[in-house]
Design a protein around this motif. Structure first.
Motif, mmCIF file in Angstrom:
data_model
loop_
_atom_site.group_PDB
_atom_site.id
_atom_site.type_symbol
_atom_site.label_atom_id
_atom_site.label_comp_id
_atom_site.label_asym_id
_atom_site.label_seq_id
_atom_site.Cartn_x
_atom_site.Cartn_y
_atom_site.Cartn_z
ATOM 1 N N CYS A 210 0.807 -1.227 0.000
ATOM 2 C CA CYS A 210 0.000 0.000 0.000
ATOM 3 C C CYS A 210 0.835 1.271 0.000
ATOM 4 C CB CYS A 210 -0.930 0.010 1.211
ATOM 5 S SG CYS A 210 -1.982 -1.455 1.294
ATOM 6 N N GLY A 211 2.131 1.165 0.312
ATOM 7 C CA GLY A 211 3.030 2.298 0.131
ATOM 8 C C GLY A 211 3.076 3.275 1.282
ATOM 9 N N TYR A 212 2.530 2.923 2.452
ATOM 10 C CA TYR A 212 2.654 3.813 3.613
ATOM 11 C C TYR A 212 2.656 2.979 4.884
ATOM 12 C CZ TYR A 212 -2.520 3.469 3.922
ATOM 13 O OH TYR A 212 -3.810 3.030 4.014
ATOM 14 N N ASP A 213 2.926 3.625 5.998
ATOM 15 C CA ASP A 213 3.112 2.945 7.277
ATOM 16 C C ASP A 213 1.776 2.814 7.995
ATOM 17 O OD1 ASP A 213 3.895 1.949 9.711
ATOM 18 O OD2 ASP A 213 5.541 3.366 10.005
ATOM 19 N N LEU A 214 1.319 1.577 8.167
ATOM 20 C CA LEU A 214 0.043 1.328 8.837
ATOM 21 C C LEU A 214 0.064 1.830 10.276
ATOM 22 C CD1 LEU A 214 -2.783 0.014 8.944
ATOM 23 C CD2 LEU A 214 -1.663 -2.137 9.528
ATOM 24 N N LYS A 215 1.220 1.777 10.918
ATOM 25 C CA LYS A 215 1.295 2.179 12.333
ATOM 26 C C LYS A 215 0.862 3.631 12.518
ATOM 27 C CE LYS A 215 5.049 -1.073 13.325
ATOM 28 N NZ LYS A 215 6.483 -1.232 13.688
ATOM 29 N N LYS A 217 -1.556 4.964 10.938
ATOM 30 C CA LYS A 217 -2.983 5.083 10.605
ATOM 31 C C LYS A 217 -3.845 4.141 11.438
ATOM 32 C CE LYS A 217 -2.282 7.903 7.054
ATOM 33 N NZ LYS A 217 -2.808 9.287 7.015
ATOM 34 N N MET A 218 -3.306 3.615 12.538
ATOM 35 C CA MET A 218 -4.061 2.635 13.305
ATOM 36 C C MET A 218 -5.364 3.196 13.853
ATOM 37 S SD MET A 218 -2.596 -0.303 13.143
ATOM 38 C CE MET A 218 -3.438 -1.180 14.437
ATOM 39 N N ASP A 219 -5.387 4.499 14.193
ATOM 40 C CA ASP A 219 -6.631 5.078 14.696
ATOM 41 C C ASP A 219 -7.708 5.070 13.622
ATOM 42 O OD1 ASP A 219 -5.085 6.923 13.265
ATOM 43 O OD2 ASP A 219 -6.103 8.630 14.190
ATOM 44 N N ARG A 220 -7.318 5.244 12.332
ATOM 45 C CA ARG A 220 -8.298 5.161 11.238
ATOM 46 C C ARG A 220 -8.788 3.733 11.042
ATOM 47 N NH1 ARG A 220 -4.855 9.621 11.554
ATOM 48 N NH2 ARG A 220 -5.309 11.204 9.932
ATOM 49 N N LEU A 221 -7.854 2.798 11.208
ATOM 50 C CA LEU A 221 -8.204 1.397 10.974
ATOM 51 C C LEU A 221 -9.277 0.915 11.938
ATOM 52 C CD1 LEU A 221 -7.528 -1.166 9.345
ATOM 53 C CD2 LEU A 221 -5.790 -1.697 11.055
ATOM 54 N N VAL A 222 -9.271 1.403 13.166
ATOM 55 C CA VAL A 222 -10.229 0.908 14.167
ATOM 56 C C VAL A 222 -11.427 1.839 14.332
ATOM 57 C CG1 VAL A 222 -8.430 -0.336 15.399
ATOM 58 C CG2 VAL A 222 -8.968 2.006 16.079
ATOM 59 N N ALA A 228 -14.065 9.073 4.017
ATOM 60 C CA ALA A 228 -13.361 8.486 2.881
ATOM 61 C C ALA A 228 -12.002 7.928 3.268
ATOM 62 C CB ALA A 228 -13.225 9.531 1.770
ATOM 63 N N GLU A 229 -11.243 8.661 4.078
ATOM 64 C CA GLU A 229 -9.908 8.177 4.426
ATOM 65 C C GLU A 229 -9.981 6.903 5.246
ATOM 66 O OE1 GLU A 229 -5.877 9.487 6.891
ATOM 67 O OE2 GLU A 229 -7.290 11.045 6.227
ATOM 68 N N ILE A 230 -10.904 6.828 6.164
ATOM 69 C CA ILE A 230 -11.051 5.623 6.994
ATOM 70 C C ILE A 230 -11.393 4.418 6.117
ATOM 71 C CG2 ILE A 230 -12.572 4.541 8.699
ATOM 72 C CD1 ILE A 230 -12.616 7.306 10.120
ATOM 73 N N LEU A 231 -12.311 4.599 5.177
ATOM 74 C CA LEU A 231 -12.683 3.496 4.296
ATOM 75 C C LEU A 231 -11.498 3.057 3.445
ATOM 76 C CD1 LEU A 231 -16.271 4.512 3.113
ATOM 77 C CD2 LEU A 231 -15.637 2.901 4.920
ATOM 78 N N ARG A 232 -10.674 3.992 3.024
ATOM 79 C CA ARG A 232 -9.515 3.637 2.192
ATOM 80 C C ARG A 232 -8.472 2.873 3.008
ATOM 81 N NH1 ARG A 232 -9.310 5.948 -2.840
ATOM 82 N NH2 ARG A 232 -10.942 7.488 -3.287
ATOM 83 N N VAL A 233 -8.244 3.285 4.234
ATOM 84 C CA VAL A 233 -7.279 2.568 5.075
ATOM 85 C C VAL A 233 -7.773 1.140 5.347
ATOM 86 C CG1 VAL A 233 -6.202 2.477 7.355
ATOM 87 C CG2 VAL A 233 -6.342 4.651 6.133
ATOM 88 N N LYS A 234 -9.044 1.011 5.644
ATOM 89 C CA LYS A 234 -9.590 -0.324 5.903
ATOM 90 C C LYS A 234 -9.524 -1.201 4.657
ATOM 91 C CE LYS A 234 -12.622 0.826 9.784
ATOM 92 N NZ LYS A 234 -13.989 0.799 10.311
ATOM 93 N N ALA A 235 -9.766 -0.604 3.498
ATOM 94 C CA ALA A 235 -9.658 -1.367 2.254
ATOM 95 C C ALA A 235 -8.215 -1.813 2.020
ATOM 96 C CB ALA A 235 -10.149 -0.535 1.076
ATOM 97 N N ASP A 236 -7.266 -0.935 2.304
ATOM 98 C CA ASP A 236 -5.858 -1.311 2.171
ATOM 99 C C ASP A 236 -5.520 -2.470 3.107
ATOM 100 O OD1 ASP A 236 -5.239 0.520 0.201
ATOM 101 O OD2 ASP A 236 -4.512 2.055 1.583
ATOM 102 N N TYR A 237 -6.100 -2.448 4.295
ATOM 103 C CA TYR A 237 -5.842 -3.542 5.243
ATOM 104 C C TYR A 237 -6.450 -4.850 4.724
ATOM 105 C CZ TYR A 237 -5.042 -5.918 9.661
ATOM 106 O OH TYR A 237 -4.587 -6.787 10.624
ATOM 107 N N SER A 238 -7.676 -4.770 4.222
ATOM 108 C CA SER A 238 -8.314 -5.979 3.674
ATOM 109 C C SER A 238 -7.510 -6.540 2.512
ATOM 110 C CB SER A 238 -9.742 -5.661 3.210
ATOM 111 O OG SER A 238 -10.572 -5.339 4.301
ATOM 112 N N ARG A 239 -7.012 -5.640 1.660
ATOM 113 C CA ARG A 239 -6.207 -6.092 0.526
ATOM 114 C C ARG A 239 -4.911 -6.748 1.006
ATOM 115 N NH1 ARG A 239 -4.862 -1.628 -1.309
ATOM 116 N NH2 ARG A 239 -6.987 -1.120 -1.985
#
Length: 865
Positions: A210-215, A217-222, A228-239
């Protein structure tokens, strides 16, 4: 010289004909049905393995899949620990003994499901995570134990998002399998039932993909918000976890291949792109679970009291994910775990099974595995060792007496459906990014829920085209990249299609859109329901969105009555919501037989191909059918009887028409040839003569010839009725076979053939006329042709009828016999409640007829001009 000229002319003449001969493809072991073979406690021995395999072979089975499972309580001293030297010795014995009988043997490298076991390091155990700004990230290991574990298999479940975990896990089986002189054909991985959503591999994989550091964006992930940004982070995690799980399965496949074995895998239930996960296996495998509520044949009883509460799941569209993956990727075989919980224990009849198997065939399966058969010692009291889930496909079940007839039917069908190549019209793109952007970090593409495939544009387009008579396969983003254009058509590694359809899609990867347009530029026609609106994921999405918009803007559409069309290189891009109209514009012809309730699948080869037709609905087909493929001649093949004959065809208005007759419950195979004419006997088309329906008004002698617990006393009947209504109490607890004998006079009416209509039977019957076996009646409709066996004057008729084992099980529970002796879940009913058959109503058994009689129906051959 004259002789040479004659022989040359004869050769040229015969080249225009196709010899019918024996048109059935050679049926090897893989064309025969298999089963899941439960090893309770792995308490097996060589002598009983051979005995079990003999029974399986005699029943026409092709092989089994060993699954070590919990044990029988009275066999604890015989348990063999999973992956012990003795266990591998027994597996090796089973594989070698199967091979001697021209059978295959597959193996689950583990116990129960999913993969897992003892002494698994924490990092390889299934994990989940929690995160809060105050407490940061916390990871919990061991979130799930192995379900239905065998001795030596109890422990924590493997982490499906950690590819290294698979390598570690398989090392337990390395030496034992490598040392086997004959190895299992394939390793088996059951459907995705793993819990957890994390592994220590996630952060690096996320960054790489995904090209960026998940750590960061963890607050967005949960977050539970939907911006829109939250949905994109979650989609990146699912992928990311999808990619990790696919790598996990790839490790299994590579490990098996390095040891000369294949892999069967059930991808459904996973959070991944299941098309890719299916395609990674040598044999992608789907499954059926619960009663099939879509079957509407007359007399096909739904029986809600014995049918699963999940009876409407799954639907046939789900089965196509496994077969589509195989077709697109060029995998020859498609498996199916078949008929799990089709009915409650001992309430599944062979005639319940056939339309479900036919549906699997129609949707692309060509290798069924019944669920299942428990290994049982020869000396164990009836009903022997059993698995907690029905259908009890085993030699102790009364229906086993006639199961060979069903297995022979399946073998003929699978010999055809394993031949040639897929023959579908369309590829239908599955926009999984839309699913991943719904805000669930671990979506489940489950077999028991269907909103994820039915209630989307994807599902609606499929239904529209499928109901109109077109054949479709599904395709993923990854698989799209392997497509090529050839002479205006689209080719995948395994099949060829007229076009690809893109349903209304919110999020599409740039690489997918570029590839689709590249196919058009090279000469293909591609169809869009709507152009994609956005790009997936968070990294640099604004610039990628602009790139997508430029690709969309490169298409200069012209408006027509019902669609837009843009020239693009050598091909065209269509924009339309009417895919039926688009199919016509592209020159595709539908299979119009679907308008009459009949389903189909096609296979093709260099000379023509095969159709498989199945009628699981309530209308009879009898007439000319306009075909979607053109051919010069056709051969009708009946997989129920193995009879064949040259079909009637004609040309009309530039179309090929075939005359076809299919009653509810029937199926037929049609072999086509595009160049030559079939020779041989013509197929016999008949019409039933309502005025020649003659009741066999005779007295019946009924003798019980096989079964238990006690053979009831002989009976006499004038009107046919269930033998459970007899005063002999032994008849109420009996499971087995009774022979009905009578004599009747040959009808004086003239007919070209006679059909014996048995009315209702409970539940299968072998028919003998004048001492000659006619056949086994085990599926709807309960009819069989007997004209060739009749003679003037008196005729003898014997019908050996076999019921189900429900009444015998009922009797055991009424008498409180302890036959439910299995560890862990022990025994449950179809709704996973406590199993108690003592209050079941008696199940009708025997020859019931119609209003107490069976009938002869006169038939007249149809005359064609």
């Amino acid at each position: 010289m004259r002789k040479k000229v004659y022989m040359l002319l004869l050769t040229i003449f015969l080249a225009g004909f196709s010899l019918a001969g024996d048109p059935w493809p050679e049926a090897d072991r893989y064309a025969r049905p298999g089963c899941i073979w439960w090893w309770l406690g792995s308490a097996v021995d060589a002598e009983n393995l051979r005995w079990n395999l003999d029974l399986m072979h005699q029943a026409g089975m092709g092989g089994g899949t060993i699954v070590a499972i919990y044990g029988a309580k009275d066999a604890k001293d015989r348990y063999i620990p999973l992956a012990s030297d003795q266990w591998f010795e027994m597996v090796s014995t089973a594989v070698q003994e199967a091979n001697k009988r021209d059978m295959y043997m597959d193996l689950t490298p583990g116990s129960g499901w999913p993969f897992g076991g003892p002494d698994l390091p924490e990092k390889y155990q299934a994990q989940d995570f929690k995160y809060s700004k105050d407490n940061g990230l916390s990871v919990r290991s061991g979130v799930m134990g192995v379900k239905r574990a065998a001795p030596g298999g109890k422990g924590k479940v493997l982490n499906p998002f950690y590819p290294d975990a698979m390598d570690y896990y398989l090392s337990r089986f390395d030496k034992g399998l490598s040392d086997m002189p004959v190895k299992p054909r394939a390793l088996y991985h059951d459907s995705f039932e793993y819990r957890g959503n994390f592994s220590e591999a996630v952060f690096q994989a996320f960054h790489d993909l995904c090209g960026y550091d998940l750590k960061e964006k963890m607050d967005r992930l949960v977050s539970k918000d939907k911006d829109a940004e939250i949905l994109r982070v979650k989609a990146d995690y699912s992928r990311t976890i999808s990619r990790l799980h696919n790598d996990y399965i790839d490790r299994l496949v590579n490990w098996a291949h390095a040891r000369d074995m294949e892999v069967r895998n059930q991808a459904h239930g996973g959070p991944c792109n299941i098309l890719d996960t299916y395609a990674a296996a040598d044999i992608p495998e789907t499954e059926t679970f619960g009663a099939a509520s879509y079957i509407t044949m007359p007399d096909y009883l739904f029986e809600p009291e014995h049918s699963s509460s999940k009876s409407s799941y799954p639907m046939p569209m789900l089965f196509r994910f496994a077969s589509s993956a195989a077709h697109v990727a060029g995998k020859q075989n498609v498996g199916a775990e078949s008929c799990t919980w089709l009915r409650n224990h001992f309430h599944t009849a062979l005639w319940h099974i056939k339309p479900v198997i036919d549906t699997l065939f129609i949707t692309g399966t060509n290798q069924v595995y019944f669920h299942g058969m428990a290994y049982s010692p020869k000396d164990d009291a009836w009903p022997g060792w059993l698995f907690y889930a029905s259908i009890e496909y085993n030699p102790r079940n009364a229906f086993w007496r006639d199961v060979r007839a069903m297995n022979d039917y399946i073998t003929r069908c699978q010999s055809v459906l394993q031949s040639g190549r897929p023959d579908s019209d369309f590829l239908l793109y599955w926009p999984i990014e839309d699913e991943w952007h719904r805000g669930i970090i671990k979506p489940s593409f489950s077999a028991h829920h269907r909103e994820w495939y039915e209630n989307r544009s994807f599902g609606k387009i499929f239904k529209m085209l499928n109901d109109s008579g077109y054949a479709l396969d599904f395709i993923s983003d990854k698989q799209v990249q392997k497509l090529t254009e050839s002479r205006g058509r689209i080719k995948s590694p395994g099949a060829e299609y007229r076009t690809i359809i893109i349903p209304a899609t919110q999020y599409m990867p740039i690489a997918t859109m570029r590839k689709v347009l590249e196919l058009a530029a090279e000469g293909a026609d591609v169809l869009f329901e709507a152009l994609p609106q956005d790009v997936p994921g968070l990294k640099d999405f604004e610039n990628r969105r602009l790139t997508l918009q430029k690709l969309n803007d490169s298409l200069q559409f012209k408006s027509y009555a019902d669609y837009l069309k843009a020239a693009h290189g050598k091909g065209h891009v269509y924009l339309t919501t009417d895919m039926n109209k688009a199919a016509g514009l592209l020159g595709l012809k539908p299979e119009t037989i679907v308008e009459r309730g009949v389903s189909f699948i096609r296979r093709k080869d260099d000379r023509g191909g095969y159709y498989f037709f199945s009628n699981v609905h309530d209308k009879t087909v009898d007439g000319w059918i306009q075909m979607g493929r053109d051919f010069k001649s056709a051969l009708i093949m009946d997989p129920l009887t193995a009879e064949t004959g040259v079909a009637r065809i004609k040309r009309q208005g530039g179309n090929t028409l075939l005359y076809l007759q299919l009653a509810p419950g029937e199926s037929l195979i049609v072999k086509t040839d595009t160049r030559r004419n079939f020779r041989g006997a013509k197929w016999q088309y008949i019409t039933l003569q309502p005025d020649q329906r003659i009741a066999i008004d005779a007295k019946w002698d009924v003798e019980f010839i096989q079964g238990g617990p006690i053979l009831p006393a002989p009976m006499k009947m004038e009107l046919l009725k269930s033998w459970t209504t007899h005063t002999d109490e032994n008849a109420q607890s009996f499971a087995g076979t009774a022979k009905y004998s009578t004599t009747f006079e040959m009808p004086s009416e003239k007919a070209d053939d006679w059909i014996l209509d048995l009315g209702l039977i409970r539940d299968s019957a072998r028919v003998t006329v004048n001492g000659k076996p006619v056949g086994t009646v085990w599926s709807l409709p309960f009819q069989i042709r007997i004209g060739q066996y009749l003679r003037p004057g008196e005729n003898t008729l014997e019908i050996e009828v076999t019921n189900l084992s429900a009444n015998r099980i009922r009797d055991l529970d009424k008498r409180k016999v302890n036959w439910k002796k299995f560890r862990e879940i022990n025994f449950v009913n179809h709704n996973y409640k406590k199993y108690d058959a003592s209050n079941w109503p008696l199940r009708e058994s025997g020859l019931l007829g119609t209003d107490g009689k069976i009938h002869l129906i006169g038939c007249k051959a149809i005359k064609f001009d």
